[in-house]
Design an enzyme around this catalytic site. Structure first.
Site, PDB file in Angstrom:
ATOM      1  N   GLU A  37      22.335  26.408  58.616  1.00 48.29           N
ATOM      2  CA  GLU A  37      22.747  24.943  58.016  1.00 48.29           C
ATOM      3  C   GLU A  37      21.741  24.705  56.999  1.00 48.29           C
ATOM      4  OE1 GLU A  37      22.535  21.935  61.172  1.00 48.29           O
ATOM      5  OE2 GLU A  37      23.193  20.415  59.578  1.00 48.29           O
ATOM      6  N   ARG A 264      15.523  32.747  71.313  1.00 45.90           N
ATOM      7  CA  ARG A 264      14.858  32.597  70.162  1.00 45.90           C
ATOM      8  C   ARG A 264      13.294  32.650  69.981  1.00 45.90           C
ATOM      9  NH1 ARG A 264      16.626  27.762  68.636  1.00 45.90           N
ATOM     10  NH2 ARG A 264      15.229  27.245  67.127  1.00 45.90           N
ATOM     11  N   LYS A 274      13.232  22.787  62.611  1.00 48.23           N
ATOM     12  CA  LYS A 274      13.220  22.605  61.346  1.00 48.23           C
ATOM     13  C   LYS A 274      12.920  20.741  61.185  1.00 48.23           C
ATOM     14  CE  LYS A 274      17.267  24.426  60.285  1.00 48.23           C
ATOM     15  NZ  LYS A 274      18.687  24.847  59.464  1.00 48.23           N
TER      16      LYS A 274
HETATM   17  P1  ATP Z   1      18.032  23.157  63.841  1.00 45.64           P
HETATM   18  O1  ATP Z   1      16.701  23.180  64.501  1.00 45.64           O
HETATM   19  O2  ATP Z   1      18.153  22.256  62.788  1.00 45.64           O
HETATM   20  O3  ATP Z   1      19.361  23.360  64.704  1.00 45.64           O
HETATM   21  P2  ATP Z   1      18.024  25.932  63.555  1.00 45.64           P
HETATM   22  O4  ATP Z   1      16.880  26.157  63.729  1.00 45.64           O
HETATM   23  O5  ATP Z   1      18.965  26.160  64.652  1.00 45.64           O
HETATM   24  O6  ATP Z   1      18.349  24.421  63.095  1.00 45.64           O
HETATM   25  P3  ATP Z   1      20.127  26.862  62.137  1.00 45.64           P
HETATM   26  O7  ATP Z   1      20.123  26.547  60.419  1.00 45.64           O
HETATM   27  O8  ATP Z   1      21.118  26.375  62.728  1.00 45.64           O
HETATM   28  O9  ATP Z   1      18.747  26.393  62.350  1.00 45.64           O
HETATM   29  O10 ATP Z   1      19.808  28.352  62.376  1.00 45.64           O
HETATM   30  C1  ATP Z   1      20.503  29.636  61.528  1.00 45.64           C
HETATM   31  C2  ATP Z   1      20.315  30.596  62.663  1.00 45.64           C
HETATM   32  O11 ATP Z   1      18.977  30.824  62.895  1.00 45.64           O
HETATM   33  C3  ATP Z   1      21.142  30.419  63.829  1.00 45.64           C
HETATM   34  O12 ATP Z   1      22.007  31.444  64.243  1.00 45.64           O
HETATM   35  C4  ATP Z   1      19.915  30.197  64.961  1.00 45.64           C
HETATM   36  O13 ATP Z   1      20.231  30.765  65.953  1.00 45.64           O
HETATM   37  C5  ATP Z   1      18.948  31.056  64.119  1.00 45.64           C
HETATM   38  N1  ATP Z   1      17.593  30.417  64.491  1.00 45.64           N
HETATM   39  C6  ATP Z   1      17.144  29.461  64.155  1.00 45.64           C
HETATM   40  N2  ATP Z   1      15.909  29.430  64.830  1.00 45.64           N
HETATM   41  C7  ATP Z   1      15.550  30.413  65.301  1.00 45.64           C
HETATM   42  C8  ATP Z   1      14.352  31.116  66.124  1.00 45.64           C
HETATM   43  N3  ATP Z   1      13.225  30.353  66.356  1.00 45.64           N
HETATM   44  N4  ATP Z   1      14.326  32.415  66.620  1.00 45.64           N
HETATM   45  C9  ATP Z   1      15.420  32.874  66.520  1.00 45.64           C
HETATM   46  N5  ATP Z   1      16.642  32.592  65.729  1.00 45.64           N
HETATM   47  C10 ATP Z   1      16.827  31.375  65.388  1.00 45.64           C
HETATM   48 MG    MG Z   2      20.967  25.040  64.580  1.00 44.65          MG
END
Ligand code: ATP
Ligand code: MG
Length: 569
Positions: A37, A264, A274
């Site tokens: 996002e 994650r 974020k």
């Molecule tokens: P928010 O905290 O704003 O929901 P997010 O960290 O999930 O955001 P996105 O932009 O939705 O961020 O993430 C893009 C991709 O990265 C998604 O598929 C998410 O699952 C993956 N992702 C985000 N944070 C992690 C993490 N800590 N470890 C592994 N994958 C991650």
């Molecule tokens: Mg997300």
């Protein structure tokens, strides 16, 4: 898809894909996606997902990984983030080829799918307020209650949804909801919202839309439209999977990707959310998204991390189904391991102490040969000037040396790396403060190169620079961003910012570095012998102004942890 690299040991996701290929599911295709996002910069957790999705695609002939911007929430999204995300994915070493997509490109199609759901009686316009909807939803132990609008006729729903799109209603007055089951044990299935009114311009579609689809509706359909075979996401979406499948089934989509969840990345002494990272930036706790203390890819890059070290880290942590906390020391270990073989050694004195070699000719300068990297002889040697007045590290001298302090002290002999043995014969102090301001030493001309022909041994080897030839530099020493291993972890604990490490940045302004660093390119990396790995700051350096960021010290706490683990088992 990407450059060839070693194939990681198969994890459970790779095993699922291998089985699917064996069964000729998806006609042998492997299509994954990374769907950020655009509401912030990418961090090391995203790198895990990028390495996984692009990595898997790269391991299969004809495999592709799409980069899709999940841009369905216009309130928090910006073009700046889109550009930074693309740059970061490329920097990590991955290439989406022609497969760059935006969920907003599907807004027309998604709208049509929503109308289709209404027409088969599977979606309705609900006019409860957000608070009422929450109230009607029930709890984990209590069934929800049907919305009084659940029984609206199909015609009325079609009409209201059209008018929502046409901008006739205020934000929050209506939403489109799936008609599933208000008594479902899975809260996600209790008539989830599919569309809401947001009178906000979108960075790509402008004012065309005032209704925007929710993640649970747009994500599965975007995956399906693009022909994704395996939709890999993090564990918190496990309970959304039934909804993912429900939407695709009810719309009889030809392509039904398989959602697979993995744990994650959580990393100690930092935060990987974020929302929290935005807070650090907006409240000025750090200088920006690229502050070298940040766990963002742009921050790590500015800190001096290589893409290889981050990919290697992602490979080592592996992919599992259970949440865990990875030790920051492992990430640091990975960058050290990489820089050890690629970073040229140089000498830099961070806190200079002047040394005069009394018996060295006043106007003599020698060019002494120094090895660029003992790990890699092909990196050759360089010349380092030596003269009568030098700087050594202030902490390498003790007037009153404690036990096991093998460096310089009055009357003691040490080696200057690549140069000579020197003996301290005098100490000059500031009269008022009593602070040592200068040392007087003698050198042994027989020890040129740092070895004594009579086999005499010294215990300490110091780095140094020639005062007249050295260059001034600013050096920034970074430490962990937080003093707590899990600053964001406690549910009812204090605000995560309480654990901010006030000593996470230490700036040293009058450092002296060897002249070979004149004109060092921003971003270039080196090892200051005995100090650590450093890189030339890309933002604050300019011709004639050298600013170094410490990427990592030479102390490898991970090696210690590993040793302790081995000893235990
Ligand atoms: P928010 O905290 O704003 O929901 P997010 O960290 O999930 O955001 P996105 O932009 O939705 O961020 O993430 C893009 C991709 O990265 C998604 O598929 C998410 O699952 C993956 N992702 C985000 N944070 C992690 C993490 N800590 N470890 C592994 N994958 C991650
Ligand atoms: Mg997300």
């Amino acid at each position: 898809m990407t450059t060839t690299r070693s194939t990681p040991a198969p994890d459970f996701i790779r095993c699922i894909i291998a089985q699917d290929l064996k069964a000729n599911k998806n006609e042998g295709r492997v299509v994954t996606r990374f769907p950020p996002e655009p509401n912030g910069y990418l961090h090391i957790g995203h790198a895990k997902s990028i390495c996984l999705n692009f990595g898997i695609a790269g391991e299969h002939k004809g495999g592709t990984c799409h980069l899709r911007f999940d841009d369905t929430n216009p309130c928090k999204e910006e073009v700046e983030y889109v550009e930074s995300i693309k740059a970061d994915v490329r920097w990590l070493g991955f290439d989406w080829g022609d497969h760059l997509y935006y969920t907003s490109d599907y807004f027309d199609q998604l709208y049509e799918y929503a109308v289709q759901l209404i027409k088969v009686g599977k979606a309705y316009v609900c006019s409860l307020s957000a608070q009422e909807i929450r109230h009607y939803r029930g709890t984990l132990t209590e069934a929800g209650k049907d919305s009084p609008y659940r029984t609206r006729s199909m015609e009325e729903n079609v009409d209201l949804f059209e008018r929502m799109r046409a901008g006739e209603f205020e934000e929050g007055s209506h939403v489109l909801r799936a008609k599933i089951d208000m008594a479902s044990p899975n809260l996600n299935m209790r008539d989830p919202t599919l569309y809401r009114i947001r009178r906000v311009a979108h960075h790509r579609t402008g004012n065309k839309w005032c209704i925007y689809p929710m993640y649970d509706f747009s994500h599965c359909l975007s995956d399906s439209i693009e022909g994704i075979t395996h939709s890999i996401c993090t564990l918190e979406f496990e309970d959304n999977r039934p909804l993912y499948d429900w939407v695709l089934d009810e719309l009889h989509m030809d392509c039904h990707p398989q959602q697979i969840e993995f744990a994650r990345l959580n990393l100690s002494y930092t935060v990987l959310s974020k929302r929290k990272l935005v807070e650090l930036v907006e409240q000025g706790c750090v200088t920006g998204w690229d502050d070298p203390r940040m766990p963002t890819l742009t921050g790590l890059r500015r800190r001096g991390y290589t893409p290889e070290s981050i990919r290697n880290f992602c490979e080592r942590i592996g992919v599992a189904k259970r949440d865990s906390m990875v030790d920051m020391a492992l990430l640091e270990h990975c960058v050290r391991e990489d820089l050890n073989v690629r970073a040229p050694r140089v000498m830099g004195v961070l806190q200079p102490l002047r040394v005069v070699i009394d018996n060295y000719p006043e106007d003599q300068v020698e060019e002494l040969e120094a090895v660029n990297n003992p790990e890699d002889p092909s990196m050759g040697t360089r010349k380092v000037p030596f003269s009568r007045v030098l700087y050594i590290e202030r902490e390498d001298f003790r007037e009153d040396p404690p036990k096991k302090f093998f460096r310089l002290a009055p009357g003691r002999e040490v080696r200057l790396r690549y140069a000579y043995f020197i003996t301290c014969v005098g100490v000059v102090k500031d009269e008022q403060s009593g602070k040592v301001v200068e040392l007087h030493c003698t050198y042994d001309p027989e020890t040129r190169g740092g070895w004594s022909p009579d086999g005499r041994k010294v215990k300490g080897t110091l780095h140094w620079v020639s005062a007249a030839h050295s260059l001034e530099a600013e050096v920034r020493l970074y430490d962990r961003l937080f003093v707590h291993p899990n600053p964001g972890g406690e549910k009812d604990g204090p605000d995560f910012k309480t654990y901010f490490n006030p000593n996470s940045l230490q700036t040293l302004r009058s450092c002296r570095v060897e002249p070979s660093l004149a004109g060092a390119a921003p971003g270039s990396r080196c090892q200051f012998e005995r100090q650590g790995y450093f890189c030339v700051d890309t933002v604050d350096s300019s011709p004639g102004v050298l600013v170094f960021n410490r990427t990592a010290s030479l102390r490898d706490s991970w090696a210690k942890i590993e040793k302790a683990q081995k000893n235990k088992s």
